[in-house]
Design a protein around this motif. Structure first.
Motif, mmCIF file in Angstrom:
data_model
loop_
_atom_site.group_PDB
_atom_site.id
_atom_site.type_symbol
_atom_site.label_atom_id
_atom_site.label_comp_id
_atom_site.label_asym_id
_atom_site.label_seq_id
_atom_site.Cartn_x
_atom_site.Cartn_y
_atom_site.Cartn_z
ATOM 1 N N HIS A 164 0.832 -1.212 0.000
ATOM 2 C CA HIS A 164 0.000 0.000 0.000
ATOM 3 C C HIS A 164 0.865 1.260 0.000
ATOM 4 O O HIS A 164 0.467 2.287 -0.568
ATOM 5 C CB HIS A 164 -0.927 -0.026 1.206
ATOM 6 C CG HIS A 164 -1.869 -1.198 1.195
ATOM 7 N ND1 HIS A 164 -2.914 -1.297 0.313
ATOM 8 C CD2 HIS A 164 -1.880 -2.347 1.930
ATOM 9 C CE1 HIS A 164 -3.551 -2.442 0.505
ATOM 10 N NE2 HIS A 164 -2.940 -3.104 1.483
ATOM 11 N N LEU A 165 2.043 1.181 0.614
ATOM 12 C CA LEU A 165 2.983 2.303 0.514
ATOM 13 C C LEU A 165 3.412 2.501 -0.930
ATOM 14 O O LEU A 165 3.555 3.639 -1.404
ATOM 15 C CB LEU A 165 4.207 2.054 1.393
ATOM 16 C CG LEU A 165 4.063 2.317 2.894
ATOM 17 C CD1 LEU A 165 5.340 1.902 3.626
ATOM 18 C CD2 LEU A 165 3.761 3.793 3.158
ATOM 19 N N ASP A 167 1.607 1.763 -3.538
ATOM 20 C CA ASP A 167 0.462 2.407 -4.201
ATOM 21 C C ASP A 167 0.517 3.925 -4.021
ATOM 22 O O ASP A 167 0.294 4.691 -4.965
ATOM 23 C CB ASP A 167 -0.859 1.893 -3.606
ATOM 24 C CG ASP A 167 -1.199 0.478 -4.042
ATOM 25 O OD1 ASP A 167 -0.759 0.072 -5.130
ATOM 26 O OD2 ASP A 167 -1.894 -0.212 -3.282
ATOM 27 N N LYS A 168 0.830 4.332 -2.798
ATOM 28 C CA LYS A 168 0.801 5.754 -2.463
ATOM 29 C C LYS A 168 1.865 6.540 -3.222
ATOM 30 O O LYS A 168 1.581 7.594 -3.813
ATOM 31 C CB LYS A 168 0.988 5.927 -0.948
ATOM 32 C CG LYS A 168 0.857 7.355 -0.469
ATOM 33 C CD LYS A 168 0.949 7.417 1.057
ATOM 34 C CE LYS A 168 0.792 8.858 1.543
ATOM 35 N NZ LYS A 168 0.867 8.931 3.030
ATOM 36 N N VAL A 169 3.105 6.030 -3.243
ATOM 37 C CA VAL A 169 4.171 6.787 -3.907
ATOM 38 C C VAL A 169 3.986 6.777 -5.425
ATOM 39 O O VAL A 169 4.347 7.748 -6.115
ATOM 40 C CB VAL A 169 5.574 6.255 -3.524
ATOM 41 C CG1 VAL A 169 5.807 6.397 -2.030
ATOM 42 C CG2 VAL A 169 5.777 4.816 -3.975
ATOM 43 N N GLU A 171 1.021 6.776 -6.947
ATOM 44 C CA GLU A 171 -0.057 7.752 -7.168
ATOM 45 C C GLU A 171 0.489 9.177 -7.148
ATOM 46 O O GLU A 171 0.031 10.052 -7.915
ATOM 47 C CB GLU A 171 -1.132 7.584 -6.093
ATOM 48 C CG GLU A 171 -2.372 8.439 -6.312
ATOM 49 C CD GLU A 171 -3.161 8.022 -7.548
ATOM 50 O OE1 GLU A 171 -3.561 8.927 -8.309
ATOM 51 O OE2 GLU A 171 -3.355 6.809 -7.757
ATOM 52 N N GLN A 172 1.488 9.405 -6.303
ATOM 53 C CA GLN A 172 2.102 10.734 -6.197
ATOM 54 C C GLN A 172 3.118 10.988 -7.303
ATOM 55 O O GLN A 172 3.625 12.102 -7.448
ATOM 56 C CB GLN A 172 2.776 10.891 -4.838
ATOM 57 C CG GLN A 172 1.812 10.867 -3.662
ATOM 58 C CD GLN A 172 2.527 10.782 -2.320
ATOM 59 O OE1 GLN A 172 3.732 10.498 -2.260
ATOM 60 N NE2 GLN A 172 1.792 11.027 -1.243
ATOM 61 N N GLN A 337 4.891 -5.505 -5.937
ATOM 62 C CA GLN A 337 5.678 -4.284 -5.785
ATOM 63 C C GLN A 337 7.125 -4.472 -6.240
ATOM 64 O O GLN A 337 7.770 -3.529 -6.717
ATOM 65 C CB GLN A 337 5.638 -3.763 -4.343
ATOM 66 C CG GLN A 337 6.142 -4.717 -3.282
ATOM 67 C CD GLN A 337 5.137 -5.793 -2.926
ATOM 68 O OE1 GLN A 337 3.961 -5.522 -2.727
ATOM 69 N NE2 GLN A 337 5.594 -7.024 -2.879
ATOM 70 N N LYS A 362 1.018 1.717 -11.872
ATOM 71 C CA LYS A 362 -0.085 1.147 -11.094
ATOM 72 C C LYS A 362 -0.376 -0.276 -11.546
ATOM 73 O O LYS A 362 -0.616 -1.177 -10.734
ATOM 74 C CB LYS A 362 -1.346 2.002 -11.262
ATOM 75 C CG LYS A 362 -1.382 3.270 -10.440
ATOM 76 C CD LYS A 362 -2.713 3.992 -10.685
ATOM 77 C CE LYS A 362 -2.843 5.241 -9.860
ATOM 78 N NZ LYS A 362 -4.139 5.945 -10.109
#
Length: 569
Positions: A164-165, A167-169, A171-172, A337, A362
């Motif tokens: 999930h980390l 996913d976050k980076v 997305e950014q 990942q 993604k």
């Protein structure tokens, strides 16, 4: 890109410095004399195990975590290299057929081996006789099982947040942070192994604890129990060898098993000689089929003039696959990942906008799992198709389609055929006291898996779509079949050679004549008891008994028969 290269160089320099210290005279001297394990030795071993975990979560190009290698290196660190060499070879045979595949965990061979070497040091074992070290195997195997549960909790389950980390980076748009995320997740895997190593190492560092353990073991009653444990430990190689048989044995393999048994039991031929003889015969029998496979994947003219990726790009990608293809593995995304981190450099070169890069990354961070040694082919094909303009849905479907078939092919060829052959041959040398055993095993393993996986990457990149068709046609099956012939023959030889049990039962008649049961058994078939143990364990697996239950059954049978004096080592 320069920052990444700097990190890679720093890691490489750190490994070189560590191993230089590991082999230095100061470390060797620290292991001599005392039965205790020094803090420096515990720390060096812990770091070694953590390095092994990082390498394990690639496709294991070196095999540092294999019992034969990690045990030999641990023996050098704590100052009992000869004893540790033989002990690690015995444990290699125990774990030869056990390997974590798919999402399944397996008993932890690395931790079990290191702890066994620690206890050999604590108990003052100096013998290189396998029969005198087998009691340590019976102790080490349960430790490996406990460590497996710790791995499931802290690593396989505990690393889920890293997906999930990622996913976050992504997305950014901060895709460069993926490297840090997967590194932290892998460090958490390493900690799951380091914890038991530190606990047992600290126990061995206390002089009071060492003296208490030694006094306990030297008690006459405990000594008898230890002898019985030795019998159980001597039977443990059947667990791994028989499971390996279950994975690849069918009726067509019976002649090869018998052949390996005859060469070992009747002719006492060295295991390496047996392997070479079986290879020669198998290739002679399957020559036409092997030739057809190589012709099918032979070189052809491929236009690479419009390629965006350079050979340097492919080499960097390959090194990431080799050492990082499963970093931060977890039950939710498995290799997802790690795959995204591998593709990061390629996507940065192919995508023209940040939005496009985010979209593709993604997709790469979604669930993915296959045999890590087959990932080079998937990545090569993926990169080639993306260069040619394939859309996201096409790439996603191809990755999904290839996961299962390539996992089965890779597991069969690498983990359950070549790995047992390479490390089984190395173990056979080590059990005879040769320090060349681990070296030969690493050379054999590295010498096949590295060139083959490099070739797979290039095959996928150059003409992957055609190779997909060959894979689906089943032409590669002959390679697996030859590997199975060799593995089954070696199993037959290893089993009767290194399941080192016999019966000491002697009946003395009134006339004074003695009847020795073992001599009578040898007249029927030489090495019959080891053969019966191997085949009996195989039958347990055929009836659906799990490796864990089979281990308990063999342990109890060996312990009881050893305790009553029917079996000995």
């Amino acid at each position: 890109m320069k920052r990444e290269n700097g990190k890679e160089r720093a890691i490489l320099i750190g490994l070189i410095v560590f191993f230089a210290l590991l082999m230095s005279p100061a470390v060797k001297a620290a292991g001599g004399g005392s039965a205790t394990i020094t803090f420096g030795q515990v720390l060096a071993t812990t770091i070694l195990v953590m390095i092994a975990v990082f390498e394990f979560l690639g496709f294991r190009p070196i095999g540092i975590g294999e019992p034969l290698v990690i045990g030999a290196l641990t023996g050098i660190i704590v100052g009992i290299p000869k004893t540790a060499l033989v002990l690690s070879a015995l444990l290699q045979l125990v774990y030869l057929g056990m390997y974590p595949i798919g999402g399944a965990a397996a008993p932890d061979a690395t931790v079990a081996t290191v702890v066994a070497v620690f206890f050999a040091k604590i108990l003052g074992y100096t013998s290189v006789d396998p029969s005198q070290l087998s009691s340590l195997i019976a102790f080490a195997v349960p430790i490996g099982i406990l460590s497996m549960y710790l791995e499931v909790l802290l690593a396989r389950t505990g690393c889920t947040p890293y997906a999930h980390l990622a996913d976050k980076v992504i997305e950014q748009g901060n895709v460069d942070r993926l490297q840090l995320i997967v590194t932290l997740g892998t460090f958490q895997w390493a900690l799951s192994k380091a914890i038991p190593i530190l606990l047992f190492g600290i126990l061995g560092a206390s002089e009071g604890a060492v003296e208490t353990i030694r006094s306990f073991v030297q008690n006459a009653t405990v000594a008898k129990v230890m002898d019985a444990l030795g019998v159980a430990g001597a039977m443990m190689p059947a667990i791994g060898l028989a499971y390996l048989m279950k994975l690849m044995f069918d009726r067509s393999m019976i002649p090869w098993f018998i052949f390996g048994y005859i060469l070992a039991a009747y002719l006492n031929m060295p295991i390496l000689g047996i392997a070479l003889m079986i290879i020669a015969l198998a290739l002679a029998l399957k020559a036409d089929a092997v030739k057809s496979v190589f012709e099918s994947v032979g070189e052809e003219n491929v236009d690479t003039s419009k390629s965006i990726l350079s050979k340097k790009d492919l080499l960097k990608t390959y090194l990431k696959i080799a050492f990082m293809s499963q970093w931060a593995w977890n039950y939710e995304r498995m290799q997802g990942q790690a795959y995204a981190n591998i593709m990061k450099g390629i996507e940065k070169k192919l995508r023209k906008t940040k939005e496009e890069l985010v979209e593709w990354m993604k997709m790469h961070n979604e669930f993915f799992n296959t045999n890590p040694a087959m990932i080079p082919f998937v990545v090569g094909l993926d990169a080639s198709l993306e260069e040619k303009g394939a859309d996201i849905d096409t790439i996603r479907s191809i990755k999904t389609m290839l996961m299962g078939p390539l996992a089965g092919l890779g597991d069969g060829l690498f983990w359950f055929t070549w790995r047992p052959i390479a490390f089984g041959l190395g173990a056979s040398l080590a059990l005879n006291g040769s320090s060349l055993g681990p070296i030969l095993a690493v050379i054999l393993w590295f010498g096949l898996i590295v060139p083959v996986t490099w070739k797979l990457l290039n095959m996928g990149y150059k003409y992957g779509e055609r190779v997909v068709g060959i894979l689906q046609s089943g032409q590669f099956e002959v390679i697996r079949e030859i590997g199975a012939m060799l593995a089954i023959g070696i199993i037959g030889a290893l089993g009767v050679t290194y399941i080192n049990i016999h019966t000491p039962v002697t009946i003395t008649f009134q006339s004074g004549e003695a009847f020795k049961l073992q001599e009578a058994i040898d007249m029927i078939l030489p090495r019959l008891l080891p053969l019966a143990t191997l085949l009996g364990t195989y039958q347990l697996y055929r009836k659906g008994v799990t490796p864990g239950k089979a281990l308990v059954i063999i342990f109890v049978v060996g312990f009881v028969l050893g305790l009553v004096g029917f079996l000995s080592v």
